[in-house]
Design a protein around this motif. Structure first.
Motif: not given
Length: 144
Positions: A26-37, A48-58
């Motif tokens: 919430e309230g993240d300007n990069q629209q970050t989504t975290v996938f947890r497992s 383990v987490i996968v962090i995906l946002d609007e940058s060119i990185f994963a």
């Protein structure tokens, strides 16, 4: 949800992979989504987490051991982490501010995220940990 997260979520649904919890920050300007497992190595389940946002990185991040750093293992653990990080191109090992031993894999996603690319990293991480987890834990436990 950002485009990379939507693509990864669609990939997981398409492949019927149901081991991830999805959290949009919430309230993240990069629209970050975290996938947890978790991944399993040597009978241990590691977060383990996968962090995906609007940058060119994963980013794929694994917590190898919580509270790994102690006064008695500090020198040896830092030596192992440095040697491993220098030897393995895709992985970077480090201790976070709480002394947890972490492994990061940073992927550059220039155009469109391909789920197979991210999921292939899990195979590499599991193989690496299957071959190195005991070495880390032996060093960590030496101070107990």
């Amino acid at each position: 949800m950002n485009k990379k997260a939507e693509a990864f979520k669609s990939y997981l649904e398409e492949k019927n992979i149901k081991v991830f919890e999805v959290e949009e920050l919430e309230g993240d300007n990069q629209q970050t989504t975290v996938f947890r497992s978790h991944i399993t190595t040597k009978g241990q389940q590691l977060p383990v987490i996968v962090i995906l946002d609007e940058s060119i990185f994963a980013l794929v991040r694994v917590q190898i051991s919580p509270s790994a750093l102690t006064d008695s293992n500090q020198l040896e653990l830092l030596k192992i982490i440095n040697e491993e990080s220098a030897a393995y191109k895709p992985f970077k090992l480090y201790l976070n501010k709480d002394g947890d031993l972490m492994l990061d894999v940073c992927l550059v996603i220039e155009d469109k995220l391909k789920g197979d690319t991210v999921y292939t990293m899990f195979s590499l991480i599991i193989d690496y940990l299957d071959n190195n987890y005991r070495k880390f834990m032996k060093c960590i436990w030496q101070g107990d």
